[in-house]
Design a protein around this motif. Sequence first.
Motif, PDB file in Angstrom:
ATOM      1  N   TYR A  67     -15.336 133.893 133.591  1.00 31.78           N
ATOM      2  CA  TYR A  67     -16.541 133.937 134.417  1.00 31.78           C
ATOM      3  C   TYR A  67     -17.633 133.012 133.875  1.00 31.78           C
ATOM      4  O   TYR A  67     -18.594 132.713 134.562  1.00 31.78           O
ATOM      5  CB  TYR A  67     -17.065 135.371 134.532  1.00 31.78           C
ATOM      6  N   ASP A  68     -17.495 132.557 132.635  1.00 30.23           N
ATOM      7  CA  ASP A  68     -18.466 131.652 132.026  1.00 30.23           C
ATOM      8  C   ASP A  68     -17.959 130.214 131.934  1.00 30.23           C
ATOM      9  O   ASP A  68     -18.661 129.337 131.445  1.00 30.23           O
ATOM     10  CB  ASP A  68     -18.816 132.124 130.609  1.00 30.23           C
ATOM     11  N   THR A  69     -16.726 129.965 132.380  1.00 29.45           N
ATOM     12  CA  THR A  69     -16.087 128.665 132.230  1.00 29.45           C
ATOM     13  C   THR A  69     -15.863 128.033 133.592  1.00 29.45           C
ATOM     14  O   THR A  69     -15.184 128.620 134.442  1.00 29.45           O
ATOM     15  CB  THR A  69     -14.728 128.828 131.504  1.00 29.45           C
ATOM     16  N   VAL A  70     -16.420 126.864 133.798  1.00 28.34           N
ATOM     17  CA  VAL A  70     -16.184 126.164 135.057  1.00 28.34           C
ATOM     18  C   VAL A  70     -14.685 125.882 135.172  1.00 28.34           C
ATOM     19  O   VAL A  70     -14.058 125.391 134.235  1.00 28.34           O
ATOM     20  CB  VAL A  70     -16.995 124.851 135.122  1.00 28.34           C
ATOM     21  N   GLY A  71     -14.116 126.240 136.302  1.00 31.50           N
ATOM     22  CA  GLY A  71     -12.682 126.073 136.500  1.00 31.50           C
ATOM     23  C   GLY A  71     -11.873 127.260 136.014  1.00 31.50           C
ATOM     24  O   GLY A  71     -10.649 127.256 136.117  1.00 31.50           O
ATOM     25  N   GLY A  72     -12.535 128.287 135.488  1.00 33.18           N
ATOM     26  CA  GLY A  72     -11.828 129.465 134.989  1.00 33.18           C
ATOM     27  C   GLY A  72     -11.280 130.310 136.129  1.00 33.18           C
ATOM     28  O   GLY A  72     -11.848 130.350 137.220  1.00 33.18           O
ATOM     29  N   LEU A  73     -10.186 130.986 135.889  1.00 32.25           N
ATOM     30  CA  LEU A  73      -9.606 131.918 136.854  1.00 32.25           C
ATOM     31  C   LEU A  73     -10.279 133.269 136.652  1.00 32.25           C
ATOM     32  O   LEU A  73     -10.158 133.871 135.585  1.00 32.25           O
ATOM     33  CB  LEU A  73      -8.097 132.051 136.635  1.00 32.25           C
ATOM     34  N   ASN A  74     -11.006 133.767 137.643  1.00 33.41           N
ATOM     35  CA  ASN A  74     -11.728 135.028 137.492  1.00 33.41           C
ATOM     36  C   ASN A  74     -10.869 136.236 137.811  1.00 33.41           C
ATOM     37  O   ASN A  74     -10.880 137.207 137.067  1.00 33.41           O
ATOM     38  CB  ASN A  74     -12.992 135.014 138.336  1.00 33.41           C
ATOM     39  N   HIS A  75     -10.159 136.216 138.899  1.00 36.92           N
ATOM     40  CA  HIS A  75      -9.177 137.262 139.187  1.00 36.92           C
ATOM     41  C   HIS A  75      -8.290 136.831 140.350  1.00 36.92           C
ATOM     42  O   HIS A  75      -8.588 135.877 141.043  1.00 36.92           O
ATOM     43  CB  HIS A  75      -9.819 138.633 139.463  1.00 36.92           C
ATOM     44  N   VAL A  76      -7.197 137.568 140.501  1.00 40.30           N
ATOM     45  CA  VAL A  76      -6.243 137.341 141.577  1.00 40.30           C
ATOM     46  C   VAL A  76      -6.293 138.556 142.490  1.00 40.30           C
ATOM     47  O   VAL A  76      -6.178 139.689 142.012  1.00 40.30           O
ATOM     48  CB  VAL A  76      -4.806 137.186 141.015  1.00 40.30           C
TER      49      VAL A  76
END
Length: 125
Positions: A67-76
């Motif tokens: 949630y703090d990383t650009v391009g991060g996977l937050n959830h599916v």
Amino acid sequence: MATLEHANFTVSDPKVTAEWLHKVFGWDIRWQGPAIAGGYTVHVGDESTYLALYAPARPARTTESSYDTVGGLNHVGVVVDDLDATETLVREAGFTPHSHADYEPGRRFYFDDDNGIEFEVVSYA
């Protein structure tokens, strides 16, 4: 209109992840084999969509929050017919459901798998 065919995740053991995805969501292995950079991949899903589960030759864990990383996977997000039955299967797979909520037009909960991937399970039934 476009349709999402697959998403590709790095996991510690694609076969183990595919096994619990089959038990919880009923998804089957579509393909598996050697992959880029000496890794291994398992495709698990149904006839039209799937998750590609990739393990590099030397996997590394991160402590960064998606949630703090650009391009991060937050959830599916996964839609199911019977939320309560699926929650039982999630618990039997060894995961802890959290953040239950009812909202218009459905109900949901979340859980984190053993790779740190967050899943949102939702039912509109």
